[in-house]
Design a protein around this motif. Structure first.
Motif, PDB file in Angstrom:
ATOM      1  N   UNK A   1       1.054  -1.118   0.186  1.00 20.68           N
ATOM      2  CA  UNK A   1       0.149  -0.096   0.053  1.00 20.68           C
ATOM      3  C   UNK A   1       0.849   1.335   0.111  1.00 20.68           C
ATOM      4  N   UNK A   2       0.503   2.313  -0.800  1.00 24.61           N
ATOM      5  CA  UNK A   2       1.215   3.453  -0.442  1.00 24.61           C
ATOM      6  C   UNK A   2       0.507   4.820  -0.729  1.00 24.61           C
ATOM      7  N   UNK A   3       0.795   5.834  -0.678  1.00 27.38           N
ATOM      8  CA  UNK A   3       0.395   7.077  -1.274  1.00 27.38           C
ATOM      9  C   UNK A   3       1.330   7.804  -1.832  1.00 27.38           C
ATOM     10  N   UNK A   4       0.766   8.800  -2.982  1.00 25.91           N
ATOM     11  CA  UNK A   4       1.688   9.026  -3.986  1.00 25.91           C
ATOM     12  C   UNK A   4       0.932  10.250  -4.830  1.00 25.91           C
ATOM     13  N   UNK A   5       1.805  11.122  -5.153  1.00 31.31           N
ATOM     14  CA  UNK A   5       1.192  12.132  -5.936  1.00 31.31           C
ATOM     15  C   UNK A   5       1.476  11.587  -7.569  1.00 31.31           C
ATOM     16  N   UNK A   6       2.147  10.633  -7.613  1.00 30.46           N
ATOM     17  CA  UNK A   6       2.226  10.285  -9.070  1.00 30.46           C
ATOM     18  C   UNK A   6       3.286   9.082  -9.374  1.00 30.46           C
ATOM     19  N   UNK A   7       4.504   9.634  -9.559  1.00 26.29           N
ATOM     20  CA  UNK A   7       5.459   8.564  -9.945  1.00 26.29           C
ATOM     21  C   UNK A   7       5.885   7.306  -9.329  1.00 26.29           C
ATOM     22  N   UNK A   8       5.711   7.607  -7.722  1.00 22.41           N
ATOM     23  CA  UNK A   8       5.980   6.464  -6.824  1.00 22.41           C
ATOM     24  C   UNK A   8       4.894   5.541  -7.108  1.00 22.41           C
ATOM     25  N   UNK A   9       3.727   5.941  -7.017  1.00 25.96           N
ATOM     26  CA  UNK A   9       2.559   5.155  -7.187  1.00 25.96           C
ATOM     27  C   UNK A   9       2.639   4.127  -8.468  1.00 25.96           C
ATOM     28  N   UNK A  10       3.021   4.922  -9.591  1.00 24.33           N
ATOM     29  CA  UNK A  10       3.210   4.305 -10.897  1.00 24.33           C
ATOM     30  C   UNK A  10       4.250   3.080 -10.474  1.00 24.33           C
TER      31      UNK A  10
ATOM     32  N   UNK B   1      -2.017  -1.150  -3.767  1.00 20.59           N
ATOM     33  CA  UNK B   1      -3.179  -0.321  -3.281  1.00 20.59           C
ATOM     34  C   UNK B   1      -2.658   1.094  -3.358  1.00 20.59           C
ATOM     35  N   UNK B   2      -3.018   2.070  -4.271  1.00 19.19           N
ATOM     36  CA  UNK B   2      -2.451   3.425  -3.948  1.00 19.19           C
ATOM     37  C   UNK B   2      -3.410   4.524  -3.768  1.00 19.19           C
ATOM     38  N   UNK B   3      -3.175   5.169  -2.810  1.00 19.78           N
ATOM     39  CA  UNK B   3      -3.993   6.375  -2.120  1.00 19.78           C
ATOM     40  C   UNK B   3      -3.194   7.485  -2.949  1.00 19.78           C
ATOM     41  N   UNK B   4      -4.464   8.194  -3.636  1.00 22.51           N
ATOM     42  CA  UNK B   4      -3.871   9.602  -4.486  1.00 22.51           C
ATOM     43  C   UNK B   4      -4.712  10.546  -4.132  1.00 22.51           C
ATOM     44  N   UNK B   5      -4.061  11.798  -4.059  1.00 25.14           N
ATOM     45  CA  UNK B   5      -4.756  12.846  -3.383  1.00 25.14           C
ATOM     46  C   UNK B   5      -5.549  13.514  -4.500  1.00 25.14           C
TER      47      UNK B   5
END
Lengths: 314, 314
Positions: free
Chosen positions: A74-83, A97-101
């Motif tokens: 699981x992570x949260x990321x504004x973009x590149x880390x999530x991808x 699972x990715x939490x995005x703002x």
């Protein structure tokens, strides 16, 4: 988990070798002439998912034992880390699972979904993101892979500098700093591989809490980022701050106008499509000629996921 | 001068080796998946001056004897050839005069002047450009280096395919066609280096006189180009037509919408900044899956001098 060190960077290099690209080092005689220095660009925009983030994500995913891996990440990321985490998880065949703002760059969210992760939207605050992450991790028993404070992530990001320092003898190395994963990983790589190389971290004026933290010796966390560099809006992590401070990293602050000019220089002269966050290091070198003139300078081009639609419609 | 052949391409390769880059061959697993083929991109946007044109210009400039060289070179060009000849002439330390049509891309004119050439503006017709060229050449005693019918230019452009065919075994090779310098030089390289490789020339719908010429067997010269591919608006030359016809080249026509989509694909997935004229070959491959599926296909990315200011303001 103990603080990561140079051995962890070496271990990360071995662990990610089957998955990540060894990216090329690029040169430009035109930009060298402008800078009055010999610049060596580590092309992380050509890394998988278009950013150095794949290194840390791979190290975290492949560093799990079989039991942890089964429960996913699981992570949260504004973009590149999530991808990056999504692709790394898919590579190992585990859930992500990715939490995005709300308000994140559309192209980056599409990439995360295309790599097979499940998106979870939340309010654009650190607190909301961390709460939803913790909730998901609890439900699933999954490991939280923080975008820049996770020790495996930091060690993984250090492999970009490790490769660059193996390819070029450098007097200085300049990297962008947001949360500090790349910057602190680079500090570890320099300490072990080329201690005489000076580390500079480049930061946008509208999110310059690292410069403030290093100047005062106390980590600044209360600020509202205002910069086009969407990858550099995160708050410098505590472990990242300690690593940068103990290494003696120097911060250079540049405004977004200079960053955009540097980005267009890379686009037009090197024909490499980098994102704004990746251009801040070159902008810092061009703005501080007195620090770099006549020297051999490494620059990490951190990513290439620019939102071209937004640019073309601007 | 006799028609150029494979030996002239080999001679050109030796002559330009001290001056031009051997450009890399790039791959993209994402674009391979879209095409259903194995694509190999020859990165001529990373050539000096940002286009394959530097190859032909270098071959022409360094192919002059000392007496000819002293009197300099003259050409007309909508952009990349002018810049390429200017830089090649500066490399040999000789004068260069470039006739440019009104309405040419601003960034390309700036590049020509930055390389030290003298610009001469004329009306945007072939007749006006050729008249001013002839007048200048007469005054100066200088050699006219035509952008695509000069045999040394054709042989020079063939060196891009020569390098690509040395690096990869290819079933087909697809190149953009405007005046036909690159296309006919590629035909010569294939004939000598890899005769089983099929040659396709890709052309914008709004300037598709090569397709018409090859279909009828008679060179079409009376047309008014209407395409965003500013490098492909020239009229196929007589010598270029004969070389393409005798080689059995096949033409593929694509509209500008498909070309822009292919360009954005290269920008976003390969992070390589190519110009619209360079994207027409990939557009043709994606539009004709039946011709290329499961095959090893070379594509020459011909240049990277896109007018980003125009794009951002569009």
């Amino acid at each position: 988990m103990a603080d990561p060190g140079f051995d962890d960077v070496l271990a990360a290099a071995a662990r990610i070798a089957p998955h990540a690209h060894v990216t090329p080092v690029l040169d430009s005689r035109t930009i060298d002439a402008l800078a009055g220095a010999s610049l060596h660009f580590k092309a992380e925009h050509l890394q998988r998912v278009g950013a150095f983030k794949y290194r840390g994500a791979c190290n975290a995913v492949w560093g799990l034992d079989a039991d942890e891996a089964r429960r996913g990440v699981v992570t949260h990321s504004s973009g590149n880390h999530g991808a990056a985490l999504a692709l790394a998880a898919r590579g190992r065949g585990i859930g992500c699972h990715v939490v995005v703002p709300e308000g994140a760059v559309a192209g980056k969210l599409a990439a995360i979904e295309a790599y097979g992760a499940t998106l979870h939207r939340c309010a654009p605050t650190i607190a909301a993101r961390e709460a939803m992450c913790a909730q998901l991790a609890g439900q699933l028993g999954a490991r939280i892979v923080h975008p820049y404070t996770d020790p495996l992530v930091i060690a993984g990001q250090g492999t970009a500098a490790l490769e660059l320092l193996a390819a070029r003898r450098l007097d200085a190395l300049v990297v962008p700093v947001g949360g500090g994963g790349l910057a602190s990983g680079t500090a570890l790589a320099i300490a072990g591989a080329s201690p005489h190389t000076q580390l500079f971290v480049a930061e946008p004026e509208g999110a310059a809490e690292t410069a403030a933290s290093l100047a005062t010796g106390e980590r600044v966390t209360d600020f509202m980022p205002d910069t086009i560099c969407d990858g550099l809006r995160g708050t410098l992590g505590a472990i990242n701050f300690e690593l940068l401070k103990s290494h003696g990293a120097k911060a250079l602050v540049v405004d977004d106008t200079a960053t955009l000019a540097a980005m267009l220089l890379v686009w037009t002269r090197m024909k490499q499509l980098i994102e704004p966050s990746a251009a801040v290091a070159l902008a810092a070198v061009l703005a501080h000629r007195e620090l770099f003139e006549g020297r051999r300078v490494g620059i990490i081009l951190s990513g290439g996921n620019a939102d071209l639609t937004a640019l073309v419609n601007a």
